[in-house]
Design an enzyme around this catalytic site. Structure first.
Site, PDB file in Angstrom:
ATOM      1  N   GLY A   1      25.606  -3.409  -3.903  1.00 20.36           N
ATOM      2  CA  GLY A   1      25.271  -4.769  -4.309  1.00 20.36           C
ATOM      3  C   GLY A   1      26.166  -5.772  -3.632  1.00 20.36           C
ATOM      4  O   GLY A   1      26.872  -5.440  -2.680  1.00 20.36           O
ATOM      5  N   ASN A   2      26.133  -7.003  -4.087  1.00 18.93           N
ATOM      6  CA  ASN A   2      27.001  -8.039  -3.497  1.00 18.93           C
ATOM      7  C   ASN A   2      27.434  -9.028  -4.566  1.00 18.93           C
ATOM      8  O   ASN A   2      27.036  -8.922  -5.724  1.00 18.93           O
ATOM      9  CB  ASN A   2      26.282  -8.714  -2.328  1.00 18.93           C
ATOM     10  N   ARG A   3      28.259  -9.976  -4.168  1.00 22.29           N
ATOM     11  CA  ARG A   3      28.910 -10.869  -5.123  1.00 22.29           C
ATOM     12  C   ARG A   3      28.118 -12.121  -5.470  1.00 22.29           C
ATOM     13  O   ARG A   3      28.649 -13.047  -6.069  1.00 22.29           O
ATOM     14  CB  ARG A   3      30.273 -11.296  -4.579  1.00 22.29           C
TER      15      ARG A   3
END
Ligand code: C5P
Length: 231
Positions: A29-31
């Site tokens: 995933g990412n931020r």
């Protein structure tokens, strides 16, 4: 009160991050918090637009009142949802942080660690949703779509570096507007403030000084409105 300058206009906004499963309990995933995209969707509704918000994973944001919200998880799901709503959209704003890669397959059971062995994950490329929309329009398949907006989060030691990358990204992606966020402390990810530039395909550029994501949304919609109403 806000201008209703986007009345009668149909807008698709993507927001948040995508997640790609590795196994039943893990993902890549990412931020992305989704804050910038949600701010855009909320404000576009307030300015009179019909808004579809295609939302990936966010930091638990409230859906904006009056927007049609479609929740997705993976990049491929996001592409399907964006495509399903783009045919009738005047404006498409891709604010989502889409995973560029996904594991080539999802393991059916939890991946086990092997003592002293490094683990290897093979990644395959996800579709570039924004590039796909630009291609569809170039092929004449999206007659209603007049403004396509991309986002770019760029790091760089100095502003010139960020802008050079961003200008070539605008060319490469072929969108009409590119919102460039300088990534770093207190900017872009997981915070309420943002700074950067709006680049136009015709070469025009305006700076977006450090400000709230709401104010940034208002500047972005102003630029969209200018393209819509003055060509
Ligand atoms: O190339 P880069 O990922 O920096 O481009 C960012 C822009 O492209 C954003 O507007 C993002 O939503 C979009 N994008 C996309 N599909 C991808 C990757 C990025 O639509 N697979």
């Amino acid at each position: 009160s806000l201008p209703r300058d986007l009345a009668g206009c149909s807008i698709v906004v993507s927001a948040g991050g995508t997640r790609e499963s590795l196994d039943p309990v893990r993902f890549l995933g990412n931020r992305s918090s989704g804050k910038q995209g949600y701010a855009l969707a909320r404000l576009a509704v307030q300015r009179g637009a019909r808004v579809t918000l295609v939302s990936g994973v966010t930091a638990g944001l409230e859906p904006p009142a009056g927007a049609h919200v479609v929740q997705v998880t993976t990049a491929e799901q996001m592409q399907d949802a964006v495509r399903a709503h783009t045919a009738t959209a005047d404006v498409v704003i891709m604010a989502a942080a889409v995973a560029d890669f996904r594991p080539d397959s999802m393991a059916e059971s939890k991946i086990k660690k092997v003592q002293d062995e490094p683990a290897t994950i093979t990644l395959v490329q996800n579709p570039d949703i924004l590039a796909g929309i630009v291609e569809q329009r170039a092929a004449g398949d999206l007659p209603a779509t007049r403004v396509i907006v991309g986002f770019a989060a760029e790091t760089g030691d100095e502003h010139g570096d960020v802008l050079t990358h961003a200008r070539s990204k605008l060319q490469r992606k072929g969108c009409d507007l590119l919102v460039v966020n300088a990534v770093g402390e207190g900017k872009a990810f997981e915070v309420d403030s943002n700074m950067g530039w709006i680049l136009r395909a015709d070469g025009g550029e305006s700076a977006l000084p450090l400000s709230s994501k709401n104010l940034m949304a208002s500047r972005i919609l102003d630029a969209v409105g200018t393209l819509l109403f003055t060509g």
